[in-house]
Design an enzyme around this catalytic site. Structure first.
Site, mmCIF file in Angstrom:
data_model
loop_
_atom_site.group_PDB
_atom_site.id
_atom_site.type_symbol
_atom_site.label_atom_id
_atom_site.label_comp_id
_atom_site.label_asym_id
_atom_site.label_seq_id
_atom_site.Cartn_x
_atom_site.Cartn_y
_atom_site.Cartn_z
ATOM 1 N N GLY A 137 0.768 -1.249 0.000
ATOM 2 C CA GLY A 137 0.000 0.000 0.000
ATOM 3 C C GLY A 137 0.789 1.284 0.000
ATOM 4 O O GLY A 137 0.302 2.305 -0.489
ATOM 5 N N GLU A 182 3.939 3.838 6.341
ATOM 6 C CA GLU A 182 2.714 3.050 6.134
ATOM 7 C C GLU A 182 1.719 3.822 5.271
ATOM 8 O O GLU A 182 1.762 5.052 5.226
ATOM 9 C CB GLU A 182 2.046 2.793 7.496
ATOM 10 C CG GLU A 182 2.353 1.434 8.095
ATOM 11 C CD GLU A 182 1.656 0.287 7.378
ATOM 12 O OE1 GLU A 182 1.163 0.457 6.246
ATOM 13 O OE2 GLU A 182 1.615 -0.806 7.971
ATOM 14 N N ASP A 183 0.830 3.089 4.615
ATOM 15 C CA ASP A 183 -0.228 3.749 3.855
ATOM 16 C C ASP A 183 -1.329 4.258 4.778
ATOM 17 O O ASP A 183 -1.771 5.390 4.678
ATOM 18 C CB ASP A 183 -0.812 2.790 2.789
ATOM 19 C CG ASP A 183 -1.222 1.436 3.350
ATOM 20 O OD1 ASP A 183 -0.979 1.165 4.549
ATOM 21 O OD2 ASP A 183 -1.793 0.632 2.583
ATOM 22 N N ASP A 194 -5.208 1.957 10.837
ATOM 23 C CA ASP A 194 -6.635 1.820 11.134
ATOM 24 C C ASP A 194 -6.768 1.429 12.620
ATOM 25 O O ASP A 194 -6.654 2.278 13.488
ATOM 26 C CB ASP A 194 -7.196 0.759 10.172
ATOM 27 C CG ASP A 194 -8.691 0.582 10.240
ATOM 28 O OD1 ASP A 194 -9.360 1.331 10.955
ATOM 29 O OD2 ASP A 194 -9.214 -0.331 9.563
ATOM 30 N N LYS A 241 -6.729 6.784 10.968
ATOM 31 C CA LYS A 241 -8.145 6.805 11.363
ATOM 32 C C LYS A 241 -8.177 6.917 12.885
ATOM 33 O O LYS A 241 -8.166 5.882 13.585
ATOM 34 C CB LYS A 241 -8.847 5.512 10.914
ATOM 35 C CG LYS A 241 -8.955 5.329 9.413
ATOM 36 C CD LYS A 241 -9.746 4.062 9.086
ATOM 37 C CE LYS A 241 -9.834 3.838 7.608
ATOM 38 N NZ LYS A 241 -10.514 2.577 7.254
ATOM 39 N N PHE A 254 -13.967 3.461 4.337
ATOM 40 C CA PHE A 254 -13.027 2.646 3.562
ATOM 41 C C PHE A 254 -12.654 3.414 2.300
ATOM 42 O O PHE A 254 -13.516 3.837 1.540
ATOM 43 C CB PHE A 254 -13.635 1.280 3.201
ATOM 44 C CG PHE A 254 -12.646 0.370 2.536
ATOM 45 C CD1 PHE A 254 -11.737 -0.358 3.286
ATOM 46 C CD2 PHE A 254 -12.609 0.271 1.148
ATOM 47 C CE1 PHE A 254 -10.799 -1.180 2.664
ATOM 48 C CE2 PHE A 254 -11.684 -0.556 0.521
ATOM 49 C CZ PHE A 254 -10.776 -1.275 1.286
ATOM 50 N N ASP A 286 -5.757 -0.348 -1.937
ATOM 51 C CA ASP A 286 -6.548 -1.192 -2.835
ATOM 52 C C ASP A 286 -7.884 -1.607 -2.243
ATOM 53 O O ASP A 286 -8.081 -1.562 -1.030
ATOM 54 C CB ASP A 286 -5.771 -2.476 -3.144
ATOM 55 C CG ASP A 286 -5.706 -3.402 -1.924
ATOM 56 O OD1 ASP A 286 -5.303 -2.927 -0.844
ATOM 57 O OD2 ASP A 286 -6.094 -4.579 -2.045
ATOM 58 N N ARG A 296 -5.056 0.552 -6.911
ATOM 59 C CA ARG A 296 -3.821 1.111 -6.341
ATOM 60 C C ARG A 296 -3.238 2.248 -7.189
ATOM 61 O O ARG A 296 -2.575 3.132 -6.684
ATOM 62 C CB ARG A 296 -2.748 0.023 -6.198
ATOM 63 C CG ARG A 296 -3.070 -1.038 -5.167
ATOM 64 C CD ARG A 296 -1.841 -1.896 -4.894
ATOM 65 N NE ARG A 296 -2.155 -3.128 -4.190
ATOM 66 C CZ ARG A 296 -2.306 -3.227 -2.878
ATOM 67 N NH1 ARG A 296 -2.191 -2.180 -2.122
ATOM 68 N NH2 ARG A 296 -2.580 -4.399 -2.326
HETATM 69 P P1 5GP Z 1 -4.746 -2.009 11.001
HETATM 70 O O1 5GP Z 1 -3.865 -3.180 11.293
HETATM 71 O O2 5GP Z 1 -4.198 -0.681 11.472
HETATM 72 O O3 5GP Z 1 -6.163 -2.224 11.482
HETATM 73 O O4 5GP Z 1 -4.935 -1.948 9.437
HETATM 74 C C1 5GP Z 1 -3.932 -1.593 8.603
HETATM 75 C C2 5GP Z 1 -4.103 -2.201 7.219
HETATM 76 O O5 5GP Z 1 -5.486 -2.440 6.888
HETATM 77 C C3 5GP Z 1 -3.599 -1.237 6.189
HETATM 78 O O6 5GP Z 1 -2.209 -1.384 5.965
HETATM 79 C C4 5GP Z 1 -4.451 -1.571 4.987
HETATM 80 O O7 5GP Z 1 -3.890 -2.667 4.296
HETATM 81 C C5 5GP Z 1 -5.779 -2.010 5.579
HETATM 82 N N1 5GP Z 1 -6.744 -0.885 5.646
HETATM 83 C C6 5GP Z 1 -7.246 -0.289 6.744
HETATM 84 N N2 5GP Z 1 -8.120 0.689 6.425
HETATM 85 C C7 5GP Z 1 -8.171 0.717 5.068
HETATM 86 C C8 5GP Z 1 -8.900 1.521 4.120
HETATM 87 O O8 5GP Z 1 -9.688 2.424 4.431
HETATM 88 N N3 5GP Z 1 -8.675 1.243 2.814
HETATM 89 C C9 5GP Z 1 -7.822 0.272 2.391
HETATM 90 N N4 5GP Z 1 -7.704 0.110 1.083
HETATM 91 N N5 5GP Z 1 -7.122 -0.496 3.242
HETATM 92 C C10 5GP Z 1 -7.301 -0.285 4.572
HETATM 93 MG MG MG Z 2 -0.330 -0.921 5.113
#
Ligand code: 5GP
Ligand code: MG
Length: 187
Positions: free
Chosen positions: A58, A112-113, A116, A144, A165, A172, A178
Site C-alpha cells: 500500500g 505506512e499507507d 486503522d 483513522k 473505507f 486497494d 492502487r
Molecule cells: P490495522 O492493522 O491498522 O487495522 O490496518 C492496517 C491495514 O489495513 C492497512 O495497511 C491496509 O492494508 C488495511 N486498511 C485499513 N483501512 C483501510 C482503508 O480504508 N482502505 C484500504 N484500502 N485499506 C485499509
Molecule cells: Mg499498510
C-alpha cells in the site's frame, strides 16, 4: 473492461462489486505529503542515517512522493508483513520480510499507507524492537483516529479520515485501484 485513464479525474469508479466516489484530490494529498516531509527534514537533519522501511504494497506511492521531498541522507527498504499460522497456543504469527541488512542499533522510520485499528503497526513495532533497533518512528499517509486502538505513538500522519473505507494512491480494494492518483471512498 474498465479503463482508468490517468489524465482525467473520474467522479465515480467501480471496483469489483463496489462503487466509489471521489473523496480527496491528488493535489491535496501531494500538499499533505510535502508538509510531512518538511517535518521529517526538520527532525532528521542531524544524527545517524536512518533507514526508511516502506511497508508494501500500500505505501509504494506515498513513499515515492515522500522521498522526492526528503533532503537528509537515508536508506530505503521495502518490506512486507506476512502472517502464518503458528501453534494453537500462539495463533497467527507475523513476520517481517525483506529486511536484508541488520537493523540493530539503527534509527528506523516506518512508512505506512494507513493506520486503522493499529494492529499491523503494533506487530511491526514489536518485531523491530526485537531486532534491537535503536529508535522507531511511524509515518503514515492516513490515520483513522477513531478506529485506532494501539499504544504505539504515530509520530507523523499526513491526513486524518473517519472510519470510512478508501482506495487509491496505493490503497486497494481486493487488489484493485492502487494506481488511482486521487482517493476514493466507498459509497
Ligand atoms: P490495522 O492493522 O491498522 O487495522 O490496518 C492496517 C491495514 O489495513 C492497512 O495497511 C491496509 O492494508 C488495511 N486498511 C485499513 N483501512 C483501510 C482503508 O480504508 N482502505 C484500504 N484500502 N485499506 C485499509
Ligand atoms: Mg499498510
Amino acid at each position: 473492461m474498465l479503463f482508468l485513464p490517468y489524465f482525467c479525474v473520474m467522479d465515480r469508479i467501480r471496483l469489483h462489486d463496489r462503487n466509489f466516489k471521489l473523496f480527496i484530490s491528488n493535489e491535496k494529498i501531494e500538499e499533505a505529503v510535502r508538509k510531512t516531509a518538511l517535518r521529517l527534514n526538520h527532525d532528521y537533519a542531524d544524527g545517524d542515517i536512518p533507514v526508511i522501511l516502506s511497508v508494501l504494497n500500500g505505501s509504494f506511492m506515498f513513499t515515492a512522493s515522500l522521498m522526492r521531498h526528503i533532503d537528509f541522507l537515508c536508506e530505503l527498504s521495502f518490506v512486507k508483513m506476512a502472517s502464518y499460522c503458528g501453534t494453537s497456543s500462539t495463533g497467527q504469527v507475523r513476520q517481517l520480510i525483506g529486511v536484508s541488512d541488520s537493523l540493530k542499533g539503527r534509527r528506523v522510520i516506518i512508512v505506512e499507507d494507513i493506520v486503522d485499528t493499529g494492529r499491523t503497526i503494533t506487530d511491526m513495532y514489536a518485531l523491530l524492537q526485537d531486532m534491537g533497533v535503536s529508535d522507531i518512528r511511524v509515518c503514515t499517509l492516513f490515520l483513522k483516529p477513531d478506529a485506532y486502538k494501539g499504544c504505539v505513538r504515530i509520530d507523523y500522519h499526513a491526513m486524518e479520515i473517519g472510519n470510512e473505507f478508501i482506495v487509491g494512491y496505493g490503497l486497494d480494494y481486493d487488489q484493485l485501484g492502487r494506481q488511482l492518483q486521487d482517493i476514493y471512498i466507498v459509497e
